[in-house]
Design a protein around this motif. Sequence first.
Motif, PDB file in Angstrom:
ATOM      1  N   UNK A  84       0.866  -1.192   0.000  1.00  0.00           N
ATOM      2  CA  UNK A  84       0.000   0.000   0.000  1.00  0.00           C
ATOM      3  C   UNK A  84       0.896   1.233   0.000  1.00  0.00           C
ATOM      4  N   UNK A  85       1.361   1.668  -1.155  1.00  0.00           N
ATOM      5  CA  UNK A  85       2.264   2.832  -1.204  1.00  0.00           C
ATOM      6  C   UNK A  85       1.559   4.104  -0.740  1.00  0.00           C
ATOM      7  N   UNK A  86       2.294   5.010  -0.101  1.00  0.00           N
ATOM      8  CA  UNK A  86       1.683   6.246   0.415  1.00  0.00           C
ATOM      9  C   UNK A  86       1.114   7.138  -0.676  1.00  0.00           C
ATOM     10  N   UNK A 140      17.298  -9.986  -1.020  1.00  0.00           N
ATOM     11  CA  UNK A 140      16.389  -9.550  -2.070  1.00  0.00           C
ATOM     12  C   UNK A 140      16.181  -8.037  -2.005  1.00  0.00           C
ATOM     13  N   UNK A 141      17.178  -7.331  -1.537  1.00  0.00           N
ATOM     14  CA  UNK A 141      17.065  -5.885  -1.492  1.00  0.00           C
ATOM     15  C   UNK A 141      16.770  -5.343  -2.877  1.00  0.00           C
ATOM     16  N   UNK A 142      15.853  -4.413  -2.973  1.00  0.00           N
ATOM     17  CA  UNK A 142      15.431  -3.925  -4.295  1.00  0.00           C
ATOM     18  C   UNK A 142      16.550  -3.209  -5.040  1.00  0.00           C
ATOM     19  N   UNK A 143      16.633  -3.471  -6.336  1.00  0.00           N
ATOM     20  CA  UNK A 143      17.581  -2.738  -7.157  1.00  0.00           C
ATOM     21  C   UNK A 143      16.970  -1.380  -7.480  1.00  0.00           C
ATOM     22  N   UNK A 144      17.766  -0.397  -7.871  1.00  0.00           N
ATOM     23  CA  UNK A 144      17.245   0.955  -8.103  1.00  0.00           C
ATOM     24  C   UNK A 144      16.039   0.975  -9.042  1.00  0.00           C
ATOM     25  N   UNK A 145      15.037   1.763  -8.650  1.00  0.00           N
ATOM     26  CA  UNK A 145      13.831   2.029  -9.434  1.00  0.00           C
ATOM     27  C   UNK A 145      12.896   0.828  -9.542  1.00  0.00           C
ATOM     28  N   UNK A 146      13.049  -0.176  -8.661  1.00  0.00           N
ATOM     29  CA  UNK A 146      12.081  -1.270  -8.618  1.00  0.00           C
ATOM     30  C   UNK A 146      11.193  -1.164  -7.385  1.00  0.00           C
ATOM     31  N   UNK A 147      11.661  -0.459  -6.370  1.00  0.00           N
ATOM     32  CA  UNK A 147      10.890  -0.239  -5.142  1.00  0.00           C
ATOM     33  C   UNK A 147      10.826   1.272  -4.945  1.00  0.00           C
ATOM     34  N   UNK A 148       9.640   1.848  -5.201  1.00  0.00           N
ATOM     35  CA  UNK A 148       9.596   3.317  -5.309  1.00  0.00           C
ATOM     36  C   UNK A 148       8.470   3.980  -4.502  1.00  0.00           C
ATOM     37  N   UNK A 149       8.247   3.596  -3.237  1.00  0.00           N
ATOM     38  CA  UNK A 149       7.209   4.296  -2.468  1.00  0.00           C
ATOM     39  C   UNK A 149       7.538   5.767  -2.236  1.00  0.00           C
ATOM     40  N   UNK A 192      -7.568   7.170  -3.494  1.00  0.00           N
ATOM     41  CA  UNK A 192      -7.325   8.557  -3.864  1.00  0.00           C
ATOM     42  C   UNK A 192      -5.845   8.659  -4.217  1.00  0.00           C
ATOM     43  N   UNK A 193      -5.351   9.879  -4.362  1.00  0.00           N
ATOM     44  CA  UNK A 193      -3.915  10.045  -4.586  1.00  0.00           C
ATOM     45  C   UNK A 193      -3.131   9.384  -3.461  1.00  0.00           C
ATOM     46  N   UNK A 194      -3.652   9.536  -2.234  1.00  0.00           N
ATOM     47  CA  UNK A 194      -3.059   8.883  -1.071  1.00  0.00           C
ATOM     48  C   UNK A 194      -4.114   7.966  -0.459  1.00  0.00           C
ATOM     49  N   UNK A 195      -3.941   6.642  -0.509  1.00  0.00           N
ATOM     50  CA  UNK A 195      -4.960   5.727   0.020  1.00  0.00           C
ATOM     51  C   UNK A 195      -5.140   5.906   1.514  1.00  0.00           C
ATOM     52  N   UNK A 196      -6.383   5.807   1.969  1.00  0.00           N
ATOM     53  CA  UNK A 196      -6.676   5.983   3.386  1.00  0.00           C
ATOM     54  C   UNK A 196      -7.896   5.155   3.747  1.00  0.00           C
ATOM     55  N   UNK A 197      -7.946   4.609   4.976  1.00  0.00           N
ATOM     56  CA  UNK A 197      -9.127   3.857   5.422  1.00  0.00           C
ATOM     57  C   UNK A 197     -10.368   4.750   5.387  1.00  0.00           C
ATOM     58  N   UNK A 198     -11.470   4.190   4.917  1.00  0.00           N
ATOM     59  CA  UNK A 198     -12.695   4.960   4.709  1.00  0.00           C
ATOM     60  C   UNK A 198     -13.206   5.604   5.989  1.00  0.00           C
ATOM     61  N   UNK A 199     -13.048   4.907   7.120  1.00  0.00           N
ATOM     62  CA  UNK A 199     -13.563   5.404   8.394  1.00  0.00           C
ATOM     63  C   UNK A 199     -12.443   5.870   9.330  1.00  0.00           C
TER      64      UNK A 199
END
Length: 210
Positions: A84-86, A140-149, A192-199
């Motif tokens: 769930x990326x910010x 399994x550390x991500x290589x550049x530009x594969x993990x981009x939160x 939304x642009x930033x996911x958030x719990x509905x309640x």
Amino acid sequence: MGLIHNLHKRKDTLKKLQIDTTNNISNSVFVYICCLYIFLLSIKRFLEQLVISSSKKPGKYLNWEDMNKMNYSWNVICETMRHIPPVQGTFREVLTEFTYAGYTVPKGWKVYWTVSTTNMNPRYFSNPDKFNPSRYGEGEGPIPFTYVPFGGGPRMCPGKEYARLAILTFVHNVVNKYRWDVLCPKEKVTGDMMPAPEKGLPIRLHPHGL
């Protein structure tokens, strides 16, 4: 004066965005911790926080050295942000014409890149749908530009280290002081642009020892 006003306005906007994204990451961490609470209590993450807490004298706050000891906790947070990326993604202008999947994308076009698509690519993350914080400590550390939160390159989010500090502090205090119940376990996450719990992710806290 107009320039100064605009700079202050932009600074306030960035500050609000930084706080919103940090809050959303914390909410997402809570979602996963709540779902895996019994499991997490029995493994490194809880023990890691307990060791740090027991090494502190009463009234002493966390310091940077403590933060650097929270390796597994940060792995949990990283895996949460992978699922769930910010921020869902953003628009960019094409600087050089390129071809992708048989389609030519001309220079000057606007493209939208998605964080989720990149973070869940099985080419870079084995069993991408599995929530596995240990993957970051298993070579399994991500290589550049594969993990981009937080994005990547020269435009990477400048608030990355602040977010790390705030979220680890939040997690440390919650794990050491409380157990909790999720009041709406099937609560929807609004897209939304930033996911958030509905309640707003309502929970019930129970102090340890009571």
